[in-house]
Design an enzyme around this catalytic site. Structure first.
Site, PDB file in Angstrom:
ATOM      1  N   GLU A  65      43.298  32.617  31.261  1.00 42.67           N
ATOM      2  CA  GLU A  65      44.379  32.224  30.359  1.00 42.67           C
ATOM      3  C   GLU A  65      45.675  31.973  31.135  1.00 42.67           C
ATOM      4  O   GLU A  65      46.347  30.975  30.920  1.00 42.67           O
ATOM      5  CB  GLU A  65      44.611  33.318  29.313  1.00 42.67           C
ATOM      6  CG  GLU A  65      43.447  33.492  28.337  1.00 42.67           C
ATOM      7  CD  GLU A  65      43.282  32.279  27.424  1.00 42.67           C
ATOM      8  OE1 GLU A  65      44.300  31.743  26.953  1.00 42.67           O
ATOM      9  OE2 GLU A  65      42.132  31.880  27.191  1.00 42.67           O
ATOM     10  N   PHE A  66      46.023  32.909  32.024  1.00 45.03           N
ATOM     11  CA  PHE A  66      47.181  32.689  32.884  1.00 45.03           C
ATOM     12  C   PHE A  66      47.132  33.644  34.072  1.00 45.03           C
ATOM     13  O   PHE A  66      46.338  34.596  34.090  1.00 45.03           O
ATOM     14  CB  PHE A  66      48.507  32.812  32.132  1.00 45.03           C
ATOM     15  CG  PHE A  66      48.720  34.114  31.407  1.00 45.03           C
ATOM     16  CD1 PHE A  66      49.374  35.168  32.003  1.00 45.03           C
ATOM     17  CD2 PHE A  66      48.274  34.264  30.093  1.00 45.03           C
ATOM     18  CE1 PHE A  66      49.582  36.362  31.331  1.00 45.03           C
ATOM     19  CE2 PHE A  66      48.482  35.454  29.407  1.00 45.03           C
ATOM     20  CZ  PHE A  66      49.135  36.502  30.022  1.00 45.03           C
ATOM     21  N   GLU A 166      45.954  42.478  46.363  1.00 42.27           N
ATOM     22  CA  GLU A 166      45.331  43.168  45.233  1.00 42.27           C
ATOM     23  C   GLU A 166      45.228  42.195  44.059  1.00 42.27           C
ATOM     24  O   GLU A 166      46.219  41.597  43.649  1.00 42.27           O
ATOM     25  CB  GLU A 166      46.148  44.385  44.803  1.00 42.27           C
ATOM     26  CG  GLU A 166      45.480  45.137  43.640  1.00 42.27           C
ATOM     27  CD  GLU A 166      46.369  46.234  43.070  1.00 42.27           C
ATOM     28  OE1 GLU A 166      45.905  47.387  43.028  1.00 42.27           O
ATOM     29  OE2 GLU A 166      47.496  45.933  42.660  1.00 42.27           O
TER      30      GLU A 166
END
Length: 225
Positions: A65-66, A166
């Site tokens: 989605e983003f 990460e």
């Protein structure tokens, strides 16, 4: 998109001065390290965007989605090294901290999380250093997310460096919960704090059931002609 999606704990001791006062070594050395982490973030983000675009064409949907990114501040880096009893040097940062550079990937459905992780792992130049699956094994407070420590090459004019990033992958619902929990966690004077944390834990369980149910509904829709 805001490149600092996580900030240092406001209750931590503030270290005065800029990075030259905090870290041993030259400013040029520190700036180069931060440039490398910024480059690594761009590498990971670009890979994810390309993979998302490909799936949009081949499967007519986007699993991502983003994407959000962030770099830890010099003070936040220093605080973490101090907690570990490690020297405040550039070499110490690179050797001991895996989360200076961070990428957060927000997906709609649970199975998108594993799909994104598998696609990233399949990249020839991406090395998965460590995996923490807080979806299968949530934290006690209810936190759920898939964390990957990945190592990617960053290319410069005189060669390349492998840098760790990460990557957190979670659903929209998990991200909403984590944002709320984070805002409460660092409040100094939260009335009925224990009750709030119990309510958040209950919400985390509800969100997990909702994520599973939404996945079931989506899979069911996929079989409808």
């Amino acid at each position: 998109m805001n490149d600092q999606y996580m900030m240092a704990h406001p209750d931590h001791a503030i270290i005065p001065g800029d990075e030259n006062d905090i870290f041993a070594g030259s400013k040029e050395e520190f700036d180069r390290m931060m440039m490398m982490y910024n480059g690594a973030i761009r590498e990971v983000k670009t890979k994810l965007q390309v993979l998302n675009d490909e799936l949009s064409m081949t499967r007519n949907r986007n699993p991502i989605e983003f994407i959000e990114t962030r770099i830890k501040t010099p003070q936040s880096i220093a605080i973490k090294l101090q907690k570990k009893g490690l020297p405040l040097t550039v070499d110490s940062v690179r050797e001991n901290l895996n989360d200076v550079a961070g990428v957060r990937v927000i997906c709609a459905f649970l199975d998108d999380i594993n799909q994104v992780a598998e696609m990233l792992e399949a990249q020839d130049d991406v090395c998965i250093i460590k995996t923490k699956d807080y979806i299968k094994r949530p934290k006690k407070n209810g936190y759920r997310s898939l964390h990957l420590i990945v190592e990617v090459p960053v290319f410069f004019s005189n060669g390349k460096e492998r840098v760790r990033v990460e990557v957190q992958i979670r659903t929209i619902a998990m991200d909403f919960w984590a944002s709320l929990e984070h805002s409460v966690k660092y409040k100094k004077n939260v009335k009925d704090a224990e009750d709030i944390f119990w309510e958040l834990k209950a919400c985390a369980d509800v969100i997990n059931r909702t994520d599973i149910h939404m996945q079931f509904i989506r899979d069911k829709i996929a079989y409808i002609e």
